[in-house]
Design a protein around this motif. Structure first.
Motif, PDB file in Angstrom:
ATOM      1  N   LEU A 255     106.974   5.103  -6.741  1.00  0.00           N
ATOM      2  CA  LEU A 255     105.343   6.321  -5.971  1.00  0.00           C
ATOM      3  C   LEU A 255     105.260   6.147  -4.463  1.00  0.00           C
ATOM      4  O   LEU A 255     105.256   7.397  -4.506  1.00  0.00           O
ATOM      5  N   GLU A 256     105.757   4.839  -3.950  1.00  0.00           N
ATOM      6  CA  GLU A 256     105.334   5.279  -3.048  1.00  0.00           C
ATOM      7  C   GLU A 256     105.697   4.357  -1.887  1.00  0.00           C
ATOM      8  O   GLU A 256     105.955   3.239  -2.449  1.00  0.00           O
ATOM      9  N   ASN A 282     100.886   7.494   1.151  1.00  0.00           N
ATOM     10  CA  ASN A 282     100.396   8.397   0.037  1.00  0.00           C
ATOM     11  C   ASN A 282      99.677  10.154  -0.010  1.00  0.00           C
ATOM     12  O   ASN A 282      98.911  10.372  -0.497  1.00  0.00           O
ATOM     13  N   ASP A 284     100.836  12.785  -0.899  1.00  0.00           N
ATOM     14  CA  ASP A 284     101.461  13.430  -2.330  1.00  0.00           C
ATOM     15  C   ASP A 284      99.757  12.845  -3.240  1.00  0.00           C
ATOM     16  O   ASP A 284      99.868  13.139  -4.200  1.00  0.00           O
ATOM     17  N   ARG A 286     100.146  10.021  -5.579  1.00  0.00           N
ATOM     18  CA  ARG A 286     100.862   9.851  -6.623  1.00  0.00           C
ATOM     19  C   ARG A 286      99.837   8.576  -6.851  1.00  0.00           C
ATOM     20  O   ARG A 286     100.409   7.962  -8.054  1.00  0.00           O
TER      21      ARG A 286
END
Length: 420
Positions: A255-256, A282, A284, A286
């Protein structure tokens, strides 16, 4: 006729006896480990791989929770009716963006009253100061008493204080008018609507007008065992930046990427765990607030470590061991000390050196000194991807494809072993 009958019965007995002998021989052969006639144990076909020298990333794989930097419940500072709502549920807002409007008219009227009082008191002050100036001239001519001059000075002071009070009241009324126009204190996402137009709110309300949660950047709080805390603190004390990656619940989807930001100041005595916080940009979105994620914290990278496929490591009465291939096509039990593993490869800190050949397939029927036939030497490949390490690909080694396994300290990674 009698002799023929006797011969047939004798021949039948020999056939039965022969069948029984074959059955007994077959059972004996099966229980003797597949011995061929009288020539000793059968040669076992195995897959082997060489131990290699390469890097191994030591990563702590923990469960964490996405924790926003700020979660603000916007409360009313004054009482009044809501006349306008300037946001939509789930909307992303900027800091200072308009959210709710409370009816400002009562506070506007109060402001005008304070302004009028200020004008009146300011006029009284100006008159008192004018009288004081005149009294001072008369006192210099010894035309009035000193007591009258002193009283006038006190009157000027009183009127000046009244003016200051009026100004404070005006500032308070202006502040109330500011509170009527409510804006977002932080940038983030607004939750579901808590009030509607026409609702009456008070300054003592605990429900709030809206809840704003920061999305970008955000943090993830996770815990590590106390035995792993020392190596984390050692890296931080050396001013090294520890990277952390957040994965979805399947532990496959990244995710990140972020960095370790802080370590708590005490260990939970009931669990033996200590909390850590990692920062994530973060951008985006997600990572969602209160989402459960898998955190892979890269503590360090072991360089020039001796690596073998994890299926090669067995467990028995002697501890961890491998079957070391000998020059005469036999195997020897070698006790080893395993280190960190990624589920595919395992570091051997003691017992092997790069270049040693170990059995990785066909381990179930091996024993110390057993003869083997190498089915094929598997090649050693190095993946140059940024997050990869040197891996050893072996056929039939039982490694799973498709899922990225993270390195965990002191994880043996052994498969079902024959007891010693």
């Amino acid at each position: 006729m009698a002799n023929a009958e006797v011969k047939r019965r004798g021949k039948g007995r020999w056939i039965i006896a022969g069948v029984l002998i074959l059955v007994v021989a077959f059972i004996w052969w099966r229980h003797s480990g597949g011995k061929k006639g009288f020539g000793g144990p059968a040669v076992q076909a195995v897959g082997v791989a060489k131990a290699v020298s390469g890097p191994m990333k030591v990563t702590l794989d923990e469960l964490g929770t996405v924790t926003p930097v700020s979660t603000v419940t916007v409360l009313p500072q004054i009482s009044g009716y809501i006349t306008k709502i300037g946001y939509k549920e789930g909307q992303t807002v900027k800091k200072g963006q308009f959210l709710v409007q409370i009816d400002p008219r009562p506070y506007q009227i109060q402001l005008e009253q304070y302004q009028a009082a200020l004008a009146k008191d300011q006029a009284s002050l100006d008159q008192a100061r004018s009288d004081l100036a005149r009294y001072l001239k008369l006192a210099a001519q010894d035309s009035i008493s000193a007591q009258q001059v002193t009283d006038q000075k006190f009157l000027v002071a009183q009127d000046a204080a009244a003016v200051q009070s009026d100004k404070a009241n005006i500032d308070s009324a202006k502040l109330d008018l500011t509170y009527c126009h409510i804006t977002s204190p932080v940038a983030g996402r607004v939750g579901l609507r808590l009030v509607d137009v026409g609702n009456y709110v008070t300054s003592g309300s605990t429900t709030g007008l809206a809840v704003v949660t920061t999305i970008s950047p955000t943090t993830v709080i996770f815990s590590v065992a106390q035995q792993n805390l020392t190596e984390v603190l050692e890296q931080l004390e050396s001013d090294k930046t520890l990277t952390a990656a957040a994965y979805a619940s399947d532990d496959v989807t990244k995710l990140e990427d972020g960095t370790l930001a802080a370590v708590d100041n005490q260990i939970n005595t009931s669990t033996g765990m200590v909390k850590l916080r990692a920062d994530f940009p973060n951008t985006d979105g997600r990572l969602f607030p209160n989402q459960f994620v898998n955190v892979h914290l890269l503590v360090k990278t072991l360089e020039n470590a001796t690596l073998v496929p994890s299926p090669a490591i067995q467990q028995g009465a002697l501890g961890s061991y491998v079957y070391l291939v000998q020059p005469n096509n036999t195997v020897k039990v070698r006790v080893v000390t395993p280190g960190p593993t990624d589920g595919i490869n395992t570091v051997i800190t003691k017992g092997l050196k790069p270049g040693d050949e170990v059995v990785v397939d066909g381990l179930d029927r091996l024993s110390d000194g057993a003869k083997i036939m190498v089915a094929g030497m598997e090649s050693v490949t190095t993946n140059g991807a940024p997050e990869s390490v040197t891996t050893i690909n072996t056929a039939g080694a039982g490694s799973k494809s498709g899922k990225k396994r993270q390195h965990r300290p002191n994880d043996q990674g052994s498969s079902g072993a024959a007891s010693l």
